[in-house]
Scaffold this active site. Structure first.
Site, PDB file in Angstrom:
ATOM      1  N   GLY A   8       0.829  -1.212   0.000  1.00 46.36           N
ATOM      2  CA  GLY A   8       0.000   0.000   0.000  1.00 46.36           C
ATOM      3  C   GLY A   8       0.858   1.254   0.000  1.00 46.36           C
ATOM      4  N   GLY A  11      -0.633   4.809  -0.906  1.00 53.77           N
ATOM      5  CA  GLY A  11      -1.803   5.304  -0.187  1.00 53.77           C
ATOM      6  C   GLY A  11      -1.492   6.469   0.742  1.00 53.77           C
ATOM      7  N   TYR A 143     -15.195  -1.338   9.434  1.00 56.25           N
ATOM      8  CA  TYR A 143     -13.812  -0.877   9.596  1.00 56.25           C
ATOM      9  C   TYR A 143     -13.305  -1.258  10.995  1.00 56.25           C
ATOM     10  CZ  TYR A 143      -9.954   2.562   9.739  1.00 56.25           C
ATOM     11  OH  TYR A 143      -8.738   3.194   9.849  1.00 56.25           O
ATOM     12  N   LYS A 147     -10.534  -3.940  12.224  1.00 56.86           N
ATOM     13  CA  LYS A 147      -9.362  -3.511  13.000  1.00 56.86           C
ATOM     14  C   LYS A 147      -9.214  -4.325  14.294  1.00 56.86           C
ATOM     15  CE  LYS A 147      -7.555  -0.459  10.295  1.00 56.86           C
ATOM     16  NZ  LYS A 147      -6.357  -0.840   9.529  1.00 56.86           N
TER      17      LYS A 147
HETATM   18  N1  SER Z   1      -8.680   8.095   9.646  1.00 60.44           N
HETATM   19  C1  SER Z   1      -9.465   6.895   9.753  1.00 60.44           C
HETATM   20  C2  SER Z   1     -10.841   7.106   9.257  1.00 60.44           C
HETATM   21  O1  SER Z   1     -11.340   8.192   9.460  1.00 60.44           O
HETATM   22  C3  SER Z   1      -9.523   6.432  11.166  1.00 60.44           C
HETATM   23  O2  SER Z   1      -8.470   5.619  11.468  1.00 60.44           O
HETATM   24  O3  SER Z   1     -11.417   6.234   8.726  1.00 60.44           O
END
Ligand code: SER
Length: 320
Positions: A8, A11, A143, A147
Site C-alpha cells: 500500500g 496510499g 472498519y 481492525k
Molecule cells: N482516519 C481513519 C478514518 O477516518 C480512522 O483511522 O477512517
C-alpha cells in the site's frame, strides 16, 4: 530490519512512510508495493525498488518477500471507515483475508509485521474520555470490526508462532502530501485545503465532536519507533494507543483563523460520518506507548496548523 516491503505504498500513509523508511534504511532496502490501479509515480517510483504487491494474492507476496529477502513488512492495505461501510465485503477481503496472507508469508520467512489499527477499533460502549489501552472494543462499523480482528490475529501469530507483530492504533492522520479518501477524520485535512484556497469550509462533523488526531510526521515516527523498540520492554503488541491532540471542528477552525482571519466554516452534518465519529473516543490514553517504547508526539494543534498552512500554501501556489 534490513529489507522492508511496504504494502500500500501509494496510499495515504504508505506514500510518506515509504520515503521515510528509505531515508532511514537506504533506498535500495525498501520495496514500494502497489496495486496496478495505483502505481507509484515521481520520487516514490524512482528512488528505490517497487513491485506489484496485491495483499489478496498470497503467492505474489511470497515471491516478493523471497526475491528481495524481506525481513519486515509494513502492511498498509485497507479501506477507510466511510468507504468500508459502502463496501463491507471488500473491506474484509483486503483487511482480513489480506492480513492472513501477510501473516502467513511472515511466518514462513521470518518477517516482522506492522499492520495499523485505529481509533475506529473502539465503539459506543468504550469509555470515551482518556480511553484506556485495554478496554471494551465493540465497534459497530466494518472498519472497526476488521481492525479489532487485525489486532487479535496479529497477537495470535505472535503468541502461537512467534511472528514479531507490532502496531499502533492511529488517530486521524493529517498531512499536506497524499489526501486521505473515505475516512471519518478526513474533514481535518480538507479544512486546511479550503482555508489555503480562500474558500469557506462546510464541515460534515458536528460542533463539539472531539476526536484524536496526529500530524503525519509524528505518525510515521510512531510506526518506525515501535518497530525498532526493544521487544523485552513490550507488554502490549497489537495495538498501542497513540495520540498527539484531540479537538472538535470549532477548535481546528479557530486555530486556522489565528493565521487566516478571514476563514469561515459552516456545518452540514453527514449522518453516516457523524454516527461513526460519535462512536469513537473523545481522547485516548497513550501512557502504555509512552512507558513501553518512549512514544512522544512533537506536534500539537497550533504547531501543526502553522506547518500545514505553510506547506499547503507552497503546494497550491499557481505555477509561474
Ligand atoms: N482516519 C481513519 C478514518 O477516518 C480512522 O483511522 O477512517
Amino acid at each position: 530490519m534490513k529489507n522492508i516491503l511496504v504494502i500500500g505504498s501509494t496510499g495515504q500513509i504508505g506514500s510518506e512512510l515509504t520515503a521515510a523508511l528509505r531515508e532511514n534504511y537506504g533506498n535500495a532496502h525498501v520495496v514500494a508495493g502497489y496495486i496496478p490501479s495505483a502505481p507509484p509515480t515521481g520520487e516514490l517510483r524512482d528512488a528505490g525498488p517497487s513491485a506489484i504487491a496485491d495483499v489478496t494474492d498470497a503467492q505474489q507476496l511470497s515471491d516478493i518477500v523471497k526475491e528481495h529477502k524481506i525481513d519486515a513488512i509494513y502492511n498498509l492495505a485497507a479501506l477507510l471507515s466511510v468507504v468500508a461501510e459502502q463496501k463491507p465485503k471488500l473491506a474484509w477481503k483486503i483487511g482480513i483475508d489480506g492480513l492472513w496472507n501477510v501473516l502467513e508469508v511472515a511466518r514462513e520467512n521470518g518477517c516482522a509485521v506492522f499492520t495499523p489499527s485505529s481509533i475506529g477499533s473502539f465503539g459506543p460502549s468504550t469509555p470515551h474520555e482518556l480511553t484506556p489501552q485495554d478496554t471494551v472494543q465493540r465497534p459497530l462499523t466494518i472498519y472497526g470490526v476488521s481492525k479489532v480482528t487485525t489486532e487479535l490475529l496479529s497477537d495470535y501469530y505472535f503468541h502461537k508462532y512467534g511472528v514479531d507483530t507490532r502496531a499502533v492504533r492511529f488517530p486521524g492522520l493529517i498531512s499536506y502530501v497524499t489526501p486521505p479518501g473515505g475516512g471519518t477524520t478526513d474533514y481535518a485535512v480538507d479544512i486546511y485545503y479550503a482555508a489555503v484556497r480562500g474558500e469557506k469550509f462546510v464541515c460534515p462533523i458536528a460542533e463539539g465532536t472531539r476526536m484524536d488526531m496526529m500530524y503525519m510526521p509524528d505518525g510515521l515516527r510512531a510506526a518506525m519507533e515501535l518497530m525498532e523498540a526493544d521487544p523485552a520492554r513490550l507488554k502490549h503488541r497489537n495495538a498501542f494507543n497513540v495520540t498527539a491532540m484531540s479537538f472538535a471542528p470549532e477548535n481546528i477552525c479557530r486555530a486556522i483563523q489565528k493565521r487566516i482571519p478571514t476563514f469561515e466554516m459552516t456545518y452540514d452534518v453527514d449522518p453516516l460520518k457523524q454516527a461513526i465519529a460519535s462512536s469513537w473516543p473523545d481522547s485516548l490514553d497513550d501512557s502504555a506507548a509512552r512507558e513501553e517504547w518512549g512514544w512522544q508526539p512533537k506536534f500539537g494543534l497550533a504547531t501543526m496548523t502553522r506547518d500545514m498552512i505553510e506547506k499547503l500554501t507552497a503546494k497550491l501556489k499557481p505555477e509561474g
